[in-house]
Design an enzyme around this catalytic site. Structure first.
Site, short mmCIF file in Angstrom:
data_model
loop_
_atom_site.label_atom_id
_atom_site.label_comp_id
_atom_site.label_asym_id
_atom_site.label_seq_id
_atom_site.Cartn_x
_atom_site.Cartn_y
_atom_site.Cartn_z
N CYS A 191 -4.09 -0.80 -16.35
CA CYS A 191 -3.79 -0.66 -14.92
C CYS A 191 -2.54 0.19 -14.70
O CYS A 191 -2.09 0.32 -13.56
CB CYS A 191 -3.60 -2.04 -14.27
SG CYS A 191 -2.22 -2.99 -14.96
N GLU A 228 -5.54 -14.99 -25.96
CA GLU A 228 -4.88 -15.11 -24.65
C GLU A 228 -3.70 -16.05 -24.77
O GLU A 228 -3.80 -17.12 -25.37
CB GLU A 228 -5.87 -15.62 -23.60
CG GLU A 228 -5.26 -16.01 -22.28
CD GLU A 228 -4.51 -14.87 -21.60
OE1 GLU A 228 -3.42 -15.13 -21.08
OE2 GLU A 228 -5.03 -13.72 -21.62
N TYR A 282 -5.89 -9.94 -24.99
CA TYR A 282 -5.42 -10.28 -23.63
C TYR A 282 -6.63 -10.70 -22.79
O TYR A 282 -6.92 -10.13 -21.74
CB TYR A 282 -4.69 -9.10 -22.99
CG TYR A 282 -3.62 -8.48 -23.87
CD1 TYR A 282 -2.33 -9.01 -23.91
CD2 TYR A 282 -3.91 -7.38 -24.68
CE1 TYR A 282 -1.35 -8.43 -24.72
CE2 TYR A 282 -2.94 -6.81 -25.50
CZ TYR A 282 -1.67 -7.33 -25.51
OH TYR A 282 -0.71 -6.76 -26.32
N ASP A 306 -7.21 -5.18 -22.87
CA ASP A 306 -6.85 -5.08 -21.45
C ASP A 306 -5.49 -5.75 -21.26
O ASP A 306 -5.40 -6.88 -20.78
CB ASP A 306 -7.92 -5.75 -20.59
CG ASP A 306 -7.68 -5.57 -19.10
OD1 ASP A 306 -6.70 -4.91 -18.73
OD2 ASP A 306 -8.48 -6.10 -18.30
N CYS A 340 0.83 -1.21 0.00
CA CYS A 340 0.00 0.00 0.00
C CYS A 340 0.86 1.25 0.00
O CYS A 340 1.93 1.30 0.61
CB CYS A 340 -0.92 0.02 1.22
SG CYS A 340 -2.25 -1.21 1.17
#
Length: 475
Positions: free
Chosen positions: A399, A322, A301, A372, A80
């Site tokens: 991401c 994939e 993906y 993605d 974190c």
């Protein structure tokens, strides 16, 4: 500024990792766990030229956005970054991170929507990955410290689902029975990692060991807490940092678990990619489906095929590509289980190798491309193929704001390849325009977020319509 010297300064802003930026004595210092506007004392642990990296010693004047972190190892564990930051400020930080990456890296200046919030800001992770090792001759279980393979011992995690504490209890009892953690230096010991995932009350556990071990006692311990689970033993005696080896042994169950989302039944193995946050995965996928238009969808993906199946139902036909064989097999089983034979096709291979063949099969149809990729982003050849595909709509999920900015810049023409690198291009003439950019807080308390970008094919200015009014003739 001198190494190991102590300094005081005002935090002018935050860097991409959420660290405080402090300018002092002609040096820019980056100090984690600070907030904008705070006066802090820090120690300069590394100095190189006019750049320094510091360790926070004391917050002299705290920000109104500072909160108490609930985790006992926050600041030592590398998981974190933002537990000290109020959640509203976290959402603002992530929006700004996407904006800054797009402009600074990609040369893209576009409106970014506010970050979609997560209702469950703690206890949201459905996947637990625990390194097991040796410190001072004793087996330790926990999480890696930031930018290292040193294990910070722990017995719980604030962002993991509640069931993870039971996994910790079982593992500690197991290592106390005589098995030991693996020492990466001496290559002695057995246990290297424990990976667990739970969705909908079903679980898959995988113990990674340098050699075969007896897991019967560990299974008995897990039986006290979990009823519906499968268990695998993975043998990994390599020297690299990859978690899983090639050898798998099923010790309990069938080696995978079954679950359901958006009326799609699916299977997942220990190495199948699934978003770690159930709530935000659902919000993100619903947003993707709301934008999916066309008679065929191409899902790059595609992982275990969950989103491919949803796209097949929405568009009538979908292809998923994939590279992970286990995930592709799960996608094939998902296709049959959901009655999607003939409308959903899974291709196992690298996207850069298979994308051309899939585009040929779908030529002449209105297409939507959903992409993605992993954190490293897309290969250049994939970006070029997408840019020249003629798809009616492109939906990107990322991401990593930095690699998103790079890939999006190449797609829109604000970046160009030159001499093996990238250069910014002024007055680009893109074939696609940005419809929306929206961050989703898939990973509360960390610097990371998922970003959804929707591109539409640009309508060429081929015709200019001019309305001309003629008055009555006087003749």
């Amino acid at each position: 500024m001198d190494k190991n010297g102590e300094y005081e300064g005002i935090v002018a802003g935050l860097g991409t990792d959420g660290e405080g930026i402090i300018k002092i004595q002609g040096t820019t210092a980056f100090v984690p766990f600070c907030l904008t506007g705070e006066k802090v004392r820090f120690k300069a642990v590394k100095v190189k030229g006019n750049i320094a990296y510091g360790k926070l010693l004391k917050v002299i004047t705290p920000s109104y956005s500072r909160v108490n972190a609930p985790c006992g190892v926050f600041g030592r564990c590398g998981g974190c970054d933002l537990q000290h930051m109020d959640y509203a400020e976290q959402l603002k930080f992530k929006k700004e991170s996407v904006e800054n990456a797009l402009s600074k890296i990609g040369g893209i200046y576009a409106r970014v929507n506010g970050t979609v919030a997560c209702d469950g800001q703690y206890g949201y992770r459905n996947k637990l990955a625990l390194p097991i090792g040796v410190e001072d001759g004793k087996t330790v279980i926990g999480f890696y410290a930031r930018r290292s393979h040193r294990i910070v011992p722990a017995n719980n995690c604030a962002i993991q689902a509640e069931w993870s504490e039971k996994v910790f209890d079982a593992l500690y009892s197991y290592v106390n029975s005589g098995v030991s953690g693996y020492d990466e230096v001496t290559r002695k010991g057995e246990l290297r990692h424990f990976v667990a995932r739970g969705i909908g009350g079903k679980y898959i556990f995988a113990l990674v060991s340098a050699k075969a071990v007896d897991v019967s006692y560990l299974l008995a311990l897990l039986d006290k807490y979990f009823k519906d689970y499968t268990f695998l033993l993975n043998i990994n005696d390599s020297r690299d940092n990859v978690i899983f080896g090639d050898e798998w042994r099923i010790c309990r169950g069938e080696g995978f678990f079954e679950a359901e989302e958006n009326s799609v039944k699916f299977k997942a193995g220990a190495n199948t990619f699934l978003q770690v946050n159930d709530e935000m995965r659902s919000k993100l996928y619903n947003a993707v489906l709301a934008e999916a238009e066309g008679s065929v969808a191409v899902d790059l993906y595609s992982g275990g095929g969950m989103l491919t199946a949803m796209l097949a139902r929405k568009c009538g036909l979908a292809y998923g590509i994939e590279v992970v064989e286990e995930a592709s097999r799960c996608a094939d089983e998902l296709k049959t289980a959901n009655g999607l034979d003939g409308v959903m096709f899974n291709v196992c291979g690298k996207v850069e190798d298979e994308i051309g063949g899939v585009f040929e099969k779908t030529a002449g149809r209105s297409r939507v491309i959903v992409c993605d990729p992993p954190r490293k982003g897309m290969e250049r050849s994939v970006v070029r193929a997408i840019a020249s595909s003629g798809a009616d709509k492109i939906i990107l999920v990322s991401c990593n704001p930095a690699t998103l900015a790079r890939d999006l810049g190449l797609l829109l023409g604000t970046l160009a390849e030159k001499d093996g690198g990238l250069v910014k291009v002024e007055n680009a003439l893109p074939q696609y325009v940005i419809k929306s950019i929206t961050p989703f807080d898939m990973f509360p308390q960390t610097k990371w977020c998922e970003t959804l970008v929707v591109l539409s094919k640009k309508i060429p200015d081929e015709f200019i319509n001019i309305d001309v009014e003629f008055g009555e003739s006087e003749g």
